[in-house]
Each structure stands twice: as C-alpha cells, then as structure tokens.
Design an enzyme around this catalytic site. Structure first.
Site, short mmCIF file in Angstrom:
data_model
loop_
_atom_site.label_atom_id
_atom_site.label_comp_id
_atom_site.label_asym_id
_atom_site.label_seq_id
_atom_site.Cartn_x
_atom_site.Cartn_y
_atom_site.Cartn_z
N SER A 7 1.23 -1.37 0.04
CA SER A 7 -0.01 -0.09 -0.16
C SER A 7 1.03 1.01 0.05
O SER A 7 2.29 1.77 0.61
CB SER A 7 -0.93 0.27 1.10
OG SER A 7 -0.55 -0.45 2.34
N GLU A 9 0.70 5.56 0.59
CA GLU A 9 0.57 6.85 1.30
C GLU A 9 1.00 7.98 0.42
O GLU A 9 2.28 7.62 -0.12
CB GLU A 9 1.30 7.07 2.58
CG GLU A 9 0.31 8.51 2.91
CD GLU A 9 1.17 8.56 4.58
OE1 GLU A 9 0.55 7.87 6.14
OE2 GLU A 9 2.19 9.85 4.87
N HIS A 69 -6.81 10.50 5.65
CA HIS A 69 -6.64 10.35 6.63
C HIS A 69 -7.77 10.85 7.01
O HIS A 69 -8.47 12.10 6.71
CB HIS A 69 -5.47 10.39 6.52
CG HIS A 69 -3.62 10.64 6.96
ND1 HIS A 69 -3.15 10.24 7.61
CD2 HIS A 69 -4.20 9.15 5.54
CE1 HIS A 69 -2.35 9.01 6.69
NE2 HIS A 69 -2.32 9.03 6.05
N ASP A 101 -1.18 15.67 14.69
CA ASP A 101 -0.46 16.81 15.36
C ASP A 101 -0.39 18.71 15.27
O ASP A 101 -1.50 18.41 14.35
CB ASP A 101 0.91 17.26 14.21
CG ASP A 101 2.22 15.48 13.46
OD1 ASP A 101 1.82 15.13 15.18
OD2 ASP A 101 1.97 14.91 12.66
N ASP A 152 2.14 3.50 24.84
CA ASP A 152 2.74 3.05 24.04
C ASP A 152 1.37 1.86 22.68
O ASP A 152 0.10 1.64 22.19
CB ASP A 152 2.85 3.48 22.41
CG ASP A 152 4.04 4.48 22.70
OD1 ASP A 152 2.75 5.91 22.45
OD2 ASP A 152 4.67 4.18 22.51
N PHE A 210 13.40 14.25 10.79
CA PHE A 210 11.27 13.67 10.68
C PHE A 210 11.66 12.24 11.73
O PHE A 210 11.21 12.24 12.78
CB PHE A 210 11.39 13.11 9.16
CG PHE A 210 9.10 12.54 9.08
CD1 PHE A 210 8.92 13.05 10.69
CD2 PHE A 210 9.17 11.31 8.53
CE1 PHE A 210 7.29 12.59 10.16
CE2 PHE A 210 7.80 10.67 8.86
CZ PHE A 210 7.23 11.46 9.59
N HIS A 259 3.47 -1.16 3.61
CA HIS A 259 2.91 0.13 3.19
C HIS A 259 4.21 1.47 3.37
O HIS A 259 5.04 1.69 4.23
CB HIS A 259 2.38 0.52 4.88
CG HIS A 259 1.20 1.97 4.65
ND1 HIS A 259 0.48 2.13 3.50
CD2 HIS A 259 1.62 3.33 4.99
CE1 HIS A 259 -0.13 3.33 3.95
NE2 HIS A 259 0.90 3.59 4.30
#
Length: 288
Positions: A7, A9, A69, A101, A152, A210, A259
């Site tokens: 997949s 993004e 999203h 974010d 998490d 990042f 992904h």
C-alpha cells in the site's frame, strides 16, 4: 514466497505543479496493484479540504481503494463526522483515524472544545456509523509524548478495541525494531494486523529531522552510510538498497504487507518493489 501486499501513502497537493507530481506518482505505482492507498492531512488539519478532494478524485479516476486520513485537530465532532460522511458518499469507506499533529508553534495537542479529545473517541464514533474500515497509527519505538513503550501498546490496544481493524507503523530502520513491537502487541492481546511503514529515503536531511520529531532511532551505521553516500552522490542507490534489505528481512520474518511512505515521489518506492519481485502482473490476452 507469496507475493506480498503493498500500500502507498500520498499527500495532497498544494499547487498545480504538486498536483501533477501527485498524479505522476499515482499512475507510476497503481500498476503494482496496491491493497489500498492513503492520503494524509497536514499538521493541524491544514490540508483538510485538499485531502478530501484528492481522496475522492483518486478513487473516482483510478478505482483504487483509497483510505482518507481523518484527525481530531481543529474541528468539532460534527465537522469531523461530516467529512467522514462525505467520504462515504463518494464511495470511500476506508479511513486512517489519527489524533493528528498540532499546528506548528501550538506547543502540543489541544482538543477543540466541541471536538474529539483523542483518536479513541474518533474511532468509536466512526465505528458506530458502521460504514468504514478503520486503520490507525502505531509506534514501534516510543512516541515522543508517551511515558514508555508499554503505554504506546496499551493505547494501541484501546484503539483496536474501539473498532480499528489494523494499524500502520511509523517508519523505522531495522527489522528487529518491528519484530519486537509485533511480539509485544501479540503478548498484550492485540490480534489485528500490524503493517510496517517503510520510508525509502529521498532526502537524508529531511528524513533525519522527521526521525527526530517522531522518536525514530537512527543506527550509526545508517548515519555513516548516508554521510558517505552524500559525499559520493550515491544516496539513491543507498536508499534503495537499505529499504530493499529492510523489506526483505521483514518478509522473511513473516510480514505479508508493506506500507510505503512515498512523499509523492514514486521512483524509489517502485525500485524497491521491483527489487522485491513486486511488479505489474502480466495479463495474457485471450485468443479469439
């Protein structure tokens, strides 16, 4: 080995030139028959309208399964669910549900007074509609705002229990990072698929920034390799080799879905897929 699922993004374009780049990316990668493609929101929900337009257009023009999203940032519950309903009306029934974010300089997430206070609340509301397949984010290394890695995993379990059906991880550099996380999720009773997120590195300095912002650790060997490759002008070769090796290690460890974070630049992702044997299927023409 069975052909793995993939997949991709994308992010929504903010200019005419960026629109052409997005469509070049979609057309370059769609022949690889992705399980789905997703379109992101900008920080603070800044690309909400652009995301919705891109999701609808990609779905209509290509027939690909598109996951839009959706975040909790800077919107009321009614506004957020209105966007979800507009996805459904356009035939888009997959959503990547995220807290989101905050805008730059905001100093942290603050829920809209009339909005969803967390991703769990958003997932519960989407699940109640009965209209969507809901995917969520996961952090194989500690989220910068979390107390520890266990927190998490506990939060991810809450998201799955709220109605999410799978999770996509933040990017990482070593397969063992993912395997440790996957094993911890299983031990915590999470039985939903955990899909590893892969970032073929187009720009090393951007990737370093990042990684720092999202808590992804960078092995020294990778740091040194990109320093040398930058000097020698071979960063694309290195990025392709590292991403291919990472993906191969994941596949050997039982992963069946990858992904890719494309950053709307398809070349490295396509090259990695080809190196893994993921290429457009040859369709035999019927003889009259």
């Amino acid at each position: 080995m069975t052909r793995p699922k993939v997949s991709f993004e994308f992010f929504p374009p903010k200019s005419l030139e960026a629109s052409f780049r997005l469509w070049d990316c979609v057309h370059a990668l769609s022949p690889l028959e992705p399980e789905f493609v997703s379109v992101t929101y900008g920080a603070g929900g800044t690309t909400r309208t652009l995301t919705h337009e891109a999701v609808g257009t990609i779905h209509k023009a290509t027939g690909l399964t598109v996951a839009g999203h959706l975040t909790c940032v800077d919107a009321s519950r009614a506004e957020t669910l209105e966007i979800a309903e507009s996805y459904a009306a356009a035939g888009v029934t997959e959503i990547v549900a995220l807290r989101g974010d905050p805008p730059k300089g905001a100093g942290g997430f603050r829920a809209n007074p009339d909005g969803f206070g967390s991703s769990v609340e958003l997932i519960e509301a989407l699940a109640d509609t009965g209209k969507f397949t809901i995917r969520v984010g996961a952090y194989p290394e500690k989220h910068p705002e979390s107390a520890d890695a266990k927190a998490d995993i506990d939060w991810l379990k809450r998201k799955i229990d709220a109605g999410a059906t799978s999770a996509i991880t933040q990017f990482f550099f070593e397969a063992e990072t993912f395997f440790r996380f996957r094993d911890a999720c299983v031990k915590a009773g999470i039985d939903a698929p955990i899909i590893p997120g892969i970032l073929p590195i187009e720009n090393w300095e951007g990737a370093r920034r990042f990684a720092k912002s999202c808590g992804t650790s960078i092995p020294q060997v990778v740091e040194d390799a990109f320093t040398n490759a930058t000097r020698d002008g071979t960063t694309d070769l290195l990025a392709t080799a590292l991403a291919t090796e990472l993906c191969d290690d994941l596949l050997q460890g039982g992963v069946d879905h990858l992904h890719f974070y494309t950053l709307n630049r398809p070349e490295l992702t396509r090259d990695v897929c080809h190196a893994l044997g993921i290429s457009p299927r040859v369709r035999l023409q019927q003889v009259a």
